[in-house]
Scaffold this motif. Structure first.
Motif, mmCIF file in Angstrom:
data_model
loop_
_atom_site.group_PDB
_atom_site.id
_atom_site.type_symbol
_atom_site.label_atom_id
_atom_site.label_comp_id
_atom_site.label_asym_id
_atom_site.label_seq_id
_atom_site.Cartn_x
_atom_site.Cartn_y
_atom_site.Cartn_z
ATOM 1 N N UNK A 279 -3.339 -33.259 59.368
ATOM 2 C CA UNK A 279 -3.599 -31.904 58.878
ATOM 3 C C UNK A 279 -4.936 -31.350 59.342
ATOM 4 N N UNK A 280 -5.671 -32.109 60.176
ATOM 5 C CA UNK A 280 -6.987 -31.650 60.589
ATOM 6 C C UNK A 280 -6.897 -30.284 61.278
ATOM 7 N N UNK A 281 -7.933 -29.408 61.123
ATOM 8 C CA UNK A 281 -9.099 -29.652 60.260
ATOM 9 C C UNK A 281 -8.781 -29.324 58.799
ATOM 10 N N UNK A 282 -9.251 -30.165 57.892
ATOM 11 C CA UNK A 282 -9.049 -29.977 56.460
ATOM 12 C C UNK A 282 -10.365 -29.543 55.839
ATOM 13 N N UNK A 283 -10.294 -28.478 55.030
ATOM 14 C CA UNK A 283 -11.508 -27.991 54.375
ATOM 15 C C UNK A 283 -11.815 -28.775 53.129
ATOM 16 N N UNK A 284 -11.421 -28.239 51.985
ATOM 17 C CA UNK A 284 -11.689 -28.912 50.711
ATOM 18 C C UNK A 284 -10.438 -29.625 50.231
ATOM 19 N N UNK A 285 -10.607 -30.834 49.723
ATOM 20 C CA UNK A 285 -9.504 -31.619 49.164
ATOM 21 C C UNK A 285 -9.775 -31.811 47.678
ATOM 22 N N UNK A 286 -8.745 -31.641 46.856
ATOM 23 C CA UNK A 286 -8.916 -31.790 45.410
ATOM 24 C C UNK A 286 -7.658 -32.413 44.825
ATOM 25 N N UNK A 287 -7.796 -33.240 43.784
ATOM 26 C CA UNK A 287 -6.632 -33.858 43.137
ATOM 27 C C UNK A 287 -5.753 -32.814 42.448
ATOM 28 N N UNK A 288 -4.481 -33.085 42.432
ATOM 29 C CA UNK A 288 -3.530 -32.200 41.767
ATOM 30 C C UNK A 288 -3.877 -32.020 40.294
#
Length: 326
Positions: free
Chosen positions: A76-85
């Motif tokens: 999925x790059x580039x990925x910005x912010x990742x957060x848990x569901x």
């Protein structure tokens, strides 16, 4: 330690509960109160993946830590912010089971804070639910004996963003800030330098334009009349700031009306009043007009004068007049 799965959302990704590992016990929170150098190694020490992503959030007990496998996002790059569901759902109160994008999550909430959670691919059995309930230390709200029915909640909560714990600023951040400040200062200096180079030319151009406009005003009768009306309005506005002047103006117009005349131009102030009448001074009853003005309560020392061909002016004092005129 339970592991959970992810839900990808284009550039910003929300991780489904099945691929997330959460450090949630109060004893772990307390270690976050250690000195900063020791505290910095705590999340890394518990990281369950070779390439670990993490999210640290403040809570009433200290902090909560979410872990995920960053290698899962390579495609999925580039990925910005990742957060848990889980952080996107509204806070609860007590015990509940939430239907996730994949599987089910058992949660215990206390004071609007998520104290404990665990994930299963299938709905919780009574044995699994009891194991989860027993893993929570000294809950204020007693756990139900049977697992609650799963609830479906929308991913709409954004308040978690204000609870994020970020890395402390270091020398690298200071260097970046210094470079940014330097660039901004250079840009501002260049802007003012450019303005200074053109200021003299702009001043000359504006002066030339002002002279052209002034000449146009003098030659255009309609504009000249408009300016005269504006002057009259300003004079009226200034005069009406004092009731005595306003009354004197009214008295002067009433006197002219008695003789069938009207002022074409007038001025008034605290010191005096001037009215110009479009009539010949030889044809108008000037003496009677002056006497009537002198008889008013707020005008005195009236003096008539010729104001041009077919016009005459009467000037009178407004302030310091004896009662009943001169």
């Amino acid at each position: 330690m339970a592991y959970r799965a992810w839900l990808a959302r284009a550039i910003s990704c929300s991780v489904a509960r099945s691929a997330v590992s959460r450090l949630s016990r109060a004893a772990d929170f307390e270690r976050l109160a250690a000195p900063q150098r020791q505290r910095a190694f705590l999340p890394e020490a518990h990281a369950p993946f070779a390439d670990t992503g993490m999210l640290l959030m403040r809570s009433n007990n200290g902090a909560g830590i979410w872990y995920w496998d960053k290698s899962k996002f390579t495609a999925l790059e580039p990925v910005g912010q990742v957060s848990p569901e889980s952080v996107w759902r509204e806070a609860g109160d007590g015990w509940r089971v939430v239907a996730c994008v994949e599987g089910f999550e058992a949660q215990y909430w206390q004071d609007q804070q998520l104290v404990a959670s665990t994930w299963r691919r299938q709905d919780f059995t009574p044995a699994q639910w009891n194991a989860f309930a027993l893993s929570v230390e000294a809950p204020v709200i007693a756990a139900p004996s049977e697992p609650p029915s799963p609830v479906t909640l929308l991913l709409v909560n954004r308040t978690w963003r204000g609870k994020l714990l970020k890395e402390p600023l270091g020398w690298h951040d200071a260097e970046k800030a210094s470079v940014t400040i330097g660039i901004c200062a250079a840009a501002v200096a260049a802007l003012f330098a450019g303005q200074a180079l053109h200021s003299d030319q702009n001043a000359h151009r504006e002066q030339d334009r002002a002279e052209i406009i002034d000449q146009t005003f003098r030659e255009d009768r309609d504009i000249a009349r408009a300016l005269e009306q504006r002057r009259i309005v300003n004079a009226y506005s200034a005069a009406t700031q004092r009731p005595q002047v306003l009354i004197a103006i009214t008295e002067a117009h009433e006197v002219l009306n008695q003789f069938g005349l009207r002022a074409s131009t007038w001025r008034a102030s605290d010191e005096g009043l001037s009215v110009i009448v479009d009539a010949s001074i030889s044809d108008a009853p000037v003496r009677d007009i002056v006497a009537a003005i002198e008889a008013t309560a707020h005008l005195c020392n009236a003096v008539p004068e010729i104001a041009g061909s077919g016009r005459f002016e009467i000037r009178a004092d407004v302030s310091d007049c004896p009662a009943g005129g001169a």
